[in-house]
Design an enzyme around this catalytic site. Structure first.
Site, PDB file in Angstrom:
ATOM      1  N   ARG A   5      33.384  56.191  40.473  1.00  0.00           N
ATOM      2  CA  ARG A   5      32.533  56.015  41.643  1.00  0.00           C
ATOM      3  C   ARG A   5      31.381  55.103  41.276  1.00  0.00           C
ATOM      4  O   ARG A   5      31.249  54.677  40.128  1.00  0.00           O
ATOM      5  CB  ARG A   5      31.967  57.363  42.090  1.00  0.00           C
ATOM      6  N   GLU A   7      32.350  70.317  25.171  1.00  0.00           N
ATOM      7  CA  GLU A   7      32.526  69.185  24.268  1.00  0.00           C
ATOM      8  C   GLU A   7      31.457  69.253  23.186  1.00  0.00           C
ATOM      9  O   GLU A   7      30.435  69.928  23.357  1.00  0.00           O
ATOM     10  CB  GLU A   7      32.417  67.861  25.029  1.00  0.00           C
TER      11      GLU A   7
END
Length: 617
Positions: A275, A183
């Site tokens: 999470r 990225e």
């Protein structure tokens, strides 16, 4: 109702989940590798199950064995913690297929967002095969997990292949999945994230922002909530984007949506972590909630309130690592003799006094969290608590944390993810107490004199001499025994016993608490010293250019074509060690010729093992 929870994890996060379970009257089950048989999380659980594994690192990736352990122990729910299998949809399905409650989002939501590559595709980010010179710099990241593992900044295309290889190796070791992606890397950006919480009835909370810009090796070091100096409109926009992302994948439970904020306050989506995050305590402190308790409530099908609680004050968390920031963040091992912080701050840890810090897992010792009405007060509170903490054991990043929290760039909220790239030397410059060696010597003398050593003499004599290593330098201490007691040049000895020395310098009295472990390790207040023999061993010298293992670990690879006789330059990478779930580059200490190479891939080496010798030229 959930009655027994197995935590499919280890260390600090397992202990943290167990703490909430105990408060709620829920029984707990721990799983452990052979290396963790006596770890704190295994000791505090109501029941434990050993997990076999080829290596300690892969043990907690054995999903099928963890499910069997939960069934065998009578657990009716599984909490994944963070890292390892926490973002593994197949593991979540296996838990559900076994008839157990999964304390996390649906597997479909994990698949949609936990894999960074799929999330990036949804967001339209460029894929690996389209990276060109114009795209640089870029960031290589692991697709299956976080925590800085498998992450590399690439500034030249010629480095891309090597960094991809290293990232895949780290990702495989940490998550069991070697997939990586690329990225854009935003220079001077801030890492800002939003905590979300969603129930099974359609309610989604956005619980403010967190700034996690202070990072080393792309792993967070200091986190805070709310993110300071963030325009209100941007903070509101990030919250809306996070809620939209959660609704798009029918999210349930706790999660985090992460963004990189450019210097012109433009938000770039990074990822959604499906999470609980390491830094969740700062959100808990600001909102006055227990995120683990809410995870359990959501897993039981209970609804959230329509509106989230109101934020109050500011919270900052510092991660205390067993590592040496001044030497390439090298992880440290050994016995943690003592770990204690002052009252008024929160301590989350997976260790207790006397535990061994090994090489198999992340070197984080603890998280220390301060909450106060304002950011300035929280900063001062946390820096003071860390400065006053008792930490007897391996080298830690304590001084770095204290200096970071007091650095002007951080106190004025002008930091970004390049903070340590700019300021590491000044933040790690040693500032040892100049009177610590004398205090150590006086305390040692008093302790030994109780058993017949030392004591004053009736006739004039040569001074007593002791030697100590402190902050990489040797100090020779001279003092006398007299009828009036112990004396030393330049100070007045007010009191000295084996545990406490009081010195007066220029009319100011200071106390020095002294603790000794074994024959050579001494701690004076927050200063660490090593007692040296009176007369150095002249045979204990290494050849110039000797390269020693900075930690126990495994040699994963050697530089291509490297062989005895090769010419190398100072700083050239010679080999790579894997320890504490990360690869560590071992570089030539000097420019010269390689005259010895004692490392081969796959070899296990101990601390200070001779890896190679470079004859200086």
């Amino acid at each position: 109702m959930i009655s027994t929870v197995l935590v499919a994890n280890r260390g600090e996060i397992a202990c943290r989940v167990f703490r909430t379970c105990r408060e709620l009257g829920i029984r707990t089950v721990a799983v452990h590798s052979d290396a963790d048989e006596h770890a704190l999380h295994a000791r505090v659980a109501d029941a434990t199950v050993r997990l076999p594994g080829a290596t300690p690192q892969e043990t907690y990736l054995r999903g099928e064995l963890i499910v069997k352990a939960a069934v065998a122990a009578g657990a009716d729910a599984v909490h994944p913690g963070y890292g390892f299998l926490s973002e593994n949809a197949d593991f979540a399905r296996a838990v559900l297929d076994a008839g157990l409650v999964w304390i996390g989002p649906p597997p479909e939501a994990i698949e949609a967002m936990a894999s960074k590559t799929r999330a990036k595709e949804l967001m339209g980010i460029a894929s690996l095969d389209r990276v060109a010179e114009a795209d640089l710099p870029v960031l290589v990241k692991a697709a299956a997990g976080g925590g800085g593992r498998g992450m590399r900044v690439v500034r030249q295309l010629t480095d891309l292949e090597a960094e991809l290889t290293a990232a895949r190796a780290e990702a495989t070791s940490a998550f069991g999945d070697g997939e990586v992606f690329v990225e854009p890397y935003v220079e001077g950006g801030r890492h800002v994230e939003v905590q979300i919480l969603a129930d099974t009835h359609g309610t989604v909370w956005a619980l403010g922002t967190r700034d996690c810009s202070l990072q080393r090796r792309h792993q967070k070091v200091i986190e805070e909530s709310p993110a300071p100096s963030l325009p209100d409109q941007l903070a509101e926009e990030l919250g809306e984007l996070a809620i939209r992302a959660a609704r798009a994948v029918a999210y349930e439970g706790a999660g985090t949506v992460e963004f990189l904020i450019s210097p012109d306050n433009k938000a770039h989506f990074l990822e959604m972590n499906t999470r609980l995050q390491v830094e969740h305590p700062v959100t808990e402190a600001v909102f006055g909630i227990d995120l683990v308790a809410l995870q359990l409530r959501i897993a039981e099908g209970e609804p959230l309130e329509t509106d989230p609680p109101t934020a109050r004050g500011h919270a900052i968390e510092a991660r205390l690592y067993a590592e040496d920031p001044s030497h390439e963040w090298t992880p440290q091992t050994g016995t943690l003799h003592r770990l204690a912080v002052p009252n008024g701050v929160r301590l989350d840890t997976g260790y207790t006094d006397g535990d061994e810090i090994g090489v198999h897992y992340d070197p984080m010792l603890a998280k220390v969290v301060a909450h106060a009405p304002t950011r300035a007060e929280a900063l001062r509170k946390l820096a003071g608590a860390l400065e006053q903490a008792t930490i007897h054991g391996p080298i830690t990043n304590r001084a770095l944390l204290v200096n970071s929290l007091r650095h002007k760039e951080f106190t004025t909220a002008h930091m970004d993810t390049g903070f340590y790239d700019r300021h590491l030397p000044e933040l790690t410059k040693p500032t040892p107490d100049p009177h610590a060696p004398l205090a150590a010597a006086l305390a040692d003398t008093h302790g030994r004199s109780r058993f017949g050593g030392g004591g004053w003499r009736n006739l004039p004599s040569q001074p007593q001499v002791k030697r100590y290593a402190m902050a990489g330098e040797e100090h020779e201490i001279h003092y006398h025994h007299t009828r009036a007691g112990l004396t030393a040049e330049g100070v007045r000895v007010i009191h000295a016993d084996a545990a406490l020395v009081v010195l007066e310098v220029d009319g100011v009295r200071r106390k020095f608490e002294v603790t000794r472990y074994g024959s050579d390790q001494v701690y004076v207040n927050t200063t660490t010293l090593t007692a040296l023999p009176r007369f150095p061993d002249p045979t204990a010298q290494l050849a110039p250019g000797s390269l020693l293992a900075p930690m126990p670990g495994t040699v994963v690879r050697v530089a291509e074509g490297l062989a005895v006789g090769a010419a190398v330059k100072a700083g050239d990478p010679l080999l790579w060690l894997e320890a504490m779930k990360m690869e560590h580059k071992i570089m030539a200490p000097v420019t010269g010729q390689l005259t010895a190479l004692n490392a081969v891939p796959g070899q296990q080496v101990q601390l200070a093992a001779l890896l190679a010798v470079v004859q200086p030229t």
